[in-house]
Design a protein around this motif. Structure first.
Motif, PDB file in Angstrom:
ATOM      1  N   SER A  75       0.866  -1.173   0.000  1.00  0.00           N
ATOM      2  CA  SER A  75       0.000   0.000   0.000  1.00  0.00           C
ATOM      3  C   SER A  75       0.900   1.219   0.000  1.00  0.00           C
ATOM      4  O   SER A  75       2.117   1.098  -0.050  1.00  0.00           O
ATOM      5  CB  SER A  75      -0.870   0.020   1.259  1.00  0.00           C
ATOM      6  OG  SER A  75      -1.657  -1.130   1.340  1.00  0.00           O
ATOM      7  N   GLY A  76       0.312   2.379   0.062  1.00  0.00           N
ATOM      8  CA  GLY A  76       1.100   3.593   0.212  1.00  0.00           C
ATOM      9  C   GLY A  76       1.045   4.521  -0.975  1.00  0.00           C
ATOM     10  O   GLY A  76       1.557   5.640  -0.901  1.00  0.00           O
ATOM     11  N   ALA A  77       0.436   4.079  -2.092  1.00  0.00           N
ATOM     12  CA  ALA A  77       0.415   4.940  -3.277  1.00  0.00           C
ATOM     13  C   ALA A  77      -0.366   6.229  -2.990  1.00  0.00           C
ATOM     14  O   ALA A  77       0.142   7.338  -3.219  1.00  0.00           O
ATOM     15  CB  ALA A  77      -0.201   4.195  -4.456  1.00  0.00           C
ATOM     16  N   ILE A  78      -1.561   6.073  -2.451  1.00  0.00           N
ATOM     17  CA  ILE A  78      -2.377   7.272  -2.186  1.00  0.00           C
ATOM     18  C   ILE A  78      -1.700   8.120  -1.105  1.00  0.00           C
ATOM     19  O   ILE A  78      -1.526   9.333  -1.269  1.00  0.00           O
ATOM     20  CB  ILE A  78      -3.826   6.893  -1.794  1.00  0.00           C
ATOM     21  CG1 ILE A  78      -4.513   6.171  -2.959  1.00  0.00           C
ATOM     22  CG2 ILE A  78      -4.627   8.132  -1.381  1.00  0.00           C
ATOM     23  CD1 ILE A  78      -5.893   5.611  -2.655  1.00  0.00           C
ATOM     24  N   ASN A 118       0.128  -3.858  -6.249  1.00  0.00           N
ATOM     25  CA  ASN A 118      -0.832  -2.937  -5.632  1.00  0.00           C
ATOM     26  C   ASN A 118      -2.099  -2.982  -6.485  1.00  0.00           C
ATOM     27  O   ASN A 118      -2.082  -3.467  -7.616  1.00  0.00           O
ATOM     28  CB  ASN A 118      -0.254  -1.513  -5.575  1.00  0.00           C
ATOM     29  CG  ASN A 118      -1.005  -0.600  -4.587  1.00  0.00           C
ATOM     30  OD1 ASN A 118      -2.010  -0.992  -3.982  1.00  0.00           O
ATOM     31  ND2 ASN A 118      -0.528   0.621  -4.450  1.00  0.00           N
ATOM     32  N   ASP A 148      -5.069   1.649  -8.603  1.00  0.00           N
ATOM     33  CA  ASP A 148      -5.978   2.636  -7.999  1.00  0.00           C
ATOM     34  C   ASP A 148      -6.448   3.714  -8.972  1.00  0.00           C
ATOM     35  O   ASP A 148      -7.486   4.335  -8.747  1.00  0.00           O
ATOM     36  CB  ASP A 148      -5.293   3.318  -6.817  1.00  0.00           C
ATOM     37  CG  ASP A 148      -5.037   2.362  -5.664  1.00  0.00           C
ATOM     38  OD1 ASP A 148      -5.941   1.572  -5.343  1.00  0.00           O
ATOM     39  OD2 ASP A 148      -3.944   2.403  -5.080  1.00  0.00           O
ATOM     40  N   ASP A 169      -9.270  -2.890  -0.804  1.00  0.00           N
ATOM     41  CA  ASP A 169      -8.249  -2.776   0.235  1.00  0.00           C
ATOM     42  C   ASP A 169      -7.181  -3.837  -0.010  1.00  0.00           C
ATOM     43  O   ASP A 169      -7.458  -4.887  -0.596  1.00  0.00           O
ATOM     44  CB  ASP A 169      -8.875  -2.952   1.614  1.00  0.00           C
ATOM     45  CG  ASP A 169      -9.366  -4.356   1.818  1.00  0.00           C
ATOM     46  OD1 ASP A 169      -8.572  -5.207   2.232  1.00  0.00           O
ATOM     47  OD2 ASP A 169     -10.549  -4.629   1.516  1.00  0.00           O
ATOM     48  N   ASN A 170      -5.986  -3.538   0.459  1.00  0.00           N
ATOM     49  CA  ASN A 170      -4.866  -4.426   0.154  1.00  0.00           C
ATOM     50  C   ASN A 170      -4.784  -5.651   1.058  1.00  0.00           C
ATOM     51  O   ASN A 170      -4.020  -6.571   0.762  1.00  0.00           O
ATOM     52  CB  ASN A 170      -3.549  -3.638   0.183  1.00  0.00           C
ATOM     53  CG  ASN A 170      -3.329  -2.902  -1.126  1.00  0.00           C
ATOM     54  OD1 ASN A 170      -4.187  -2.929  -2.013  1.00  0.00           O
ATOM     55  ND2 ASN A 170      -2.191  -2.257  -1.255  1.00  0.00           N
ATOM     56  N   THR A 176      -6.455   2.031   4.441  1.00  0.00           N
ATOM     57  CA  THR A 176      -7.837   1.709   4.078  1.00  0.00           C
ATOM     58  C   THR A 176      -8.426   0.624   4.972  1.00  0.00           C
ATOM     59  O   THR A 176      -9.558   0.726   5.416  1.00  0.00           O
ATOM     60  CB  THR A 176      -7.888   1.227   2.609  1.00  0.00           C
ATOM     61  OG1 THR A 176      -7.364   2.252   1.791  1.00  0.00           O
ATOM     62  CG2 THR A 176      -9.310   0.916   2.186  1.00  0.00           C
TER      63      THR A 176
HETATM   64  N1  GLU Z   1      -4.046   0.758  -2.825  1.00  0.00           N
HETATM   65  C1  GLU Z   1      -4.010   1.742  -1.786  1.00  0.00           C
HETATM   66  C2  GLU Z   1      -2.734   2.564  -1.864  1.00  0.00           C
HETATM   67  O1  GLU Z   1      -1.726   2.109  -2.382  1.00  0.00           O
HETATM   68  C3  GLU Z   1      -4.032   1.146  -0.416  1.00  0.00           C
HETATM   69  C4  GLU Z   1      -5.183   0.299  -0.060  1.00  0.00           C
HETATM   70  C5  GLU Z   1      -5.079  -0.178   1.386  1.00  0.00           C
HETATM   71  O2  GLU Z   1      -4.385   0.467   2.189  1.00  0.00           O
HETATM   72  O3  GLU Z   1      -5.651  -1.208   1.716  1.00  0.00           O
HETATM   73  O4  GLU Z   1      -2.706   3.664  -1.365  1.00  0.00           O
END
Ligand code: GLU
Length: 258
Positions: A46-49, A130, A133, A144-145, A207
């Motif tokens: 995770s972490g992209a957003i 990932n 998104d 959610d991841n 998330t």
């Molecule tokens: N795909 C989202 C991201 O990379 C995260 C989803 C999650 O935290 O479960 O920001």
């Protein structure tokens, strides 16, 4: 062992959304070492957003879909750039895979994903996965991841799925409210009582929460894959998790199914 490790936003970013360099460096070092020891390592990150929020200096996680998706587009680059840089220091090659719910639902696309990941592992690369998104919408996407990592672990027939989070594991009460809540070290069966211990999402930029982790545990263990929830604040915990030591909460795989 084939190990899928899911890392949550709160572990690799500061609450500002900027990269937590110390955590990322420690994580990549431990994963490189586990791979050097002969394990196959697949990362669901995770972490992209969160990182997009940091890089675009938005201050907090956006609520509207286009800004979320724009943040993910910016943050995913930053994420992969950082993984590539840090894993390269240990002579490991990373590979990015972005998935949507449609890719899993469509048998041909799902098979292509499985073939690609298998080939990447044979080529000694570290797949980093990932959700895509920028095109997924939460309501129709994987969302959610925790769920994504369970889908990945079952698709690749992993031996172990580890969810690294900002909590130590599953407690018999809410540790944020009740200081007497005790960590459950082993779950043999995910029954209604265990499900009732799941709550909502915990942190600001991520998330999932305990509920999505328990759903992931149901999916993984039903497919014969063991799952551990552990605190990612110290990524070295992965050594003990991989060695089968008592750390975090371990969900035992169902023995009667493949
Ligand atoms: N795909 C989202 C991201 O990379 C995260 C989803 C999650 O935290 O479960 O920001």
């Amino acid at each position: 062992m084939r190990i899928v490790i899911k890392i949550g936003t709160s572990t690799i970013t500061h609450p500002t959304g900027r990269l937590n360099i110390r955590q990322m460096e420690a994580l990549c070092k431990v994963l490189s070492d586990l791979k050097n020891a002969g394990n196959e390592v697949i990362l669901v990150s995770s972490g992209a957003i969160g990182m997009g929020v940091g890089k675009l200096r938005l201050g907090k996680k956006p609520v509207d879909v286009p800004t979320k998706q724009a943040s993910a587009a910016v943050g995913q680059c930053e994420l992969m750039y950082t993984y590539d840089k840090l894993f390269s220091e240990y002579r490991h090659t990373v590979a990015q895979i972005l998935l949507t719910a449609d890719d899993i639902a469509d048998p041909a696309r799902h098979e292509n994903f499985q073939n690609t990941i298998q080939r990447l592992l044979e080529l000694d690369a570290i797949p980093i996965i990932n959700e895509n998104d920028t095109v997924s919408v939460a309501e129709f996407g994987i969302g959610d991841n925790d769920t994504l990592s369970a889908i990945v672990a079952t698709s690749v027939r992993a031996d172990l799925l580890v969810l690294l989070s900002d909590i130590d594991g599953l407690f018999d009460g809410d540790p944020r409210k009740n200081p007497d809540a005790k960590l459950i070290d082993t779950v043999e069966k995910i029954d209604e009582h265990i499900i009732s211990l799941g709550g909502g999402s915990g942190s600001n930029l991520g998330t999932g929460g305990m509920a999505t982790k328990l759903r992931a545990a149901q999916m993984a263990t039903a497919a014969g894959c063991e799952m551990v929830i552990a605190n990612g604040q110290s990524p070295e915990v992965l050594y003990d998790v991989a060695a089968g030591k008592r750390v975090g909460t371990r969900f035992l795989a169902k023995r009667d199914e493949a």
